[in-house]
Design an enzyme around this catalytic site. Structure first.
Site: not given
Length: 364
Positions: A120, A142, A184, A236, A247, A251, A264
């Site tokens: 957890r 993230k 980026e 977010e 993105h 993506h 990426h």
């Protein structure tokens, strides 16, 4: 050494981003945030031979274990995650153990996810070794793995206790991956800092030459932009979505081509230019600023044209991939679009047929 403090609404999650040279070899950069005696390091087969020994030497006072992941985006998968968790269980990691992610974005994302769900949640430290991960994926908490249906579809928000960015790791980074990180950084400037965008224009040559002082300034400014946005919106729910500029298109291109064909950052570069041109189409951005974004991106040798990348992919495939984006509401698309260099907007209710028409025109 430069130090950035990332402050979050839940103050217990605040942490520091350390930026400098020779940080891996200084145990003090780690010991102050390692609470237990067990450390589990996840790296990959490219990075581990270069830096794992140095890191382990700095952690000699701890019980250390490691897992070496194969290198590549396709290994950011549920199968790899299960293998990491199996290894953590086999060595008997306790809840006060610390996981350290030593590598680029794939290693950081999958390691963070493992840390988030192991018993957890356990502490983890990001040690990003690519420019892209140093300015993007290592900051903000993230974590995720990919699924055949989409990139980063399975994940969790789990903040690191520290980010240790050693500039020495960039010396062994292939040029293509370095430039993917610059994409980026350009994105960050377009989102929130016109002065930084102009600084990038003026310092392109120095950045390409990888002059240390220039790199340190660049990374600190880019991380500062992301840290400020994350501090305003950790999960977010609002402005953090700004960071997804480029993105949705990017993506979709990655998924349509197959993860790993484009880096990426390369996909984001194309996606950012497409978002700027779509913003011009909607009357939100001036044509001259769209041209400036494309010019700076090209100036770093980054791809800006989808046509040279997706010869065998149809427009409908790209739009279908965009429809899977997590920002979408109902059947319409949500796009992050620049309104000016240094200012973006979240546009909901974008019709898929309008985007499909735009892409068809873009490819002509």
């Amino acid at each position: 050494m430069n130090i950035l403090d990332l402050q979050l609404p839940t103050k217990s999650s605040d942490y520091q981003i350390l930026i400098g040279k020779d940080l891996l070899s200084d145990s003090n950069n780690f010991s102050s945030v390692i609470k237990g005696q067990q450390v589990f390091i996840v790296s990959n087969e490219t990075v581990a031979p270069l830096y794992l020994k140095v890191l382990k030497n700095s952690l000699s006072q701890y019980e250390t274990h490691s897992y070496i992941l194969k290198d590549g985006e396709k290994y950011k998968s549920l199968g790899s995650l299960e293998d990491i968790l199996d290894s953590m269980l086999k060595v008997g990691l306790r809840r006060n153990a610390t996981l350290i992610a030593l590598g680029g974005g794939v290693v950081g994302d999958i390691s963070g996810f493992a840390a988030a769900i192991y018993q957890r949640g356990i502490s983890f430290i990001q040690v990003p070794t690519t420019l892209l991960s140093q300015v993007d994926s290592s900051v903000g908490g993230k974590t995720a793995v990919n699924h055949p249906s989409g990139k980063n579809m399975l994940g969790a928000f789990h903040q690191p206790v520290r980010v240790v960015t050693d500039l020495n790791t960039l010396k062994t980074l292939p040029k293509r991956e370095f430039l993917a990180g610059v994409a980026e950084i350009i994105k960050a400037s377009v989102i929130a800092d016109r002065d930084f965008f102009e600084w990038l224009e003026l310092n392109t040559e120095s950045i390409l030459a990888q002059e240390s002082a220039t790199l340190a300034t660049m990374i600190q400014r880019a991380c500062g932009i992301k840290a400020k946005i994350v501090s305003l919106d950790e999960k977010e729910q609002g402005v953090r979505a700004w960071l997804n500029l480029g993105h949705t298109f990017g993506h979709a291109i990655e998924r349509a081509l197959g993860f790993g064909k484009l880096l990426h950052g390369e996909a984001v570069a194309i996606g950012m230019v497409m978002a700027a041109e779509y913003s011009v189409k909607l009357g939100l951005l001036s044509p001259s600023e769209s041209v400036a974004i494309k010019r700076l991106t090209q100036g770093f040798g980054l791809p800006t044209n989808i046509e040279t990348q997706v010869d065998d992919v149809s427009t409908s495939e790209l739009v279908s991939a965009m429809a899977l984006d997590k920002k979408n509401v109902d059947t319409d698309l949500t796009l992050i679009l620049p309104k000016a260099i240094g200012k973006v907007t979240i546009e909901h209710n974008i019709k898929t047929q309008d985007v499909e028409q735009f892409i068809e025109q873009y490819l002509e």
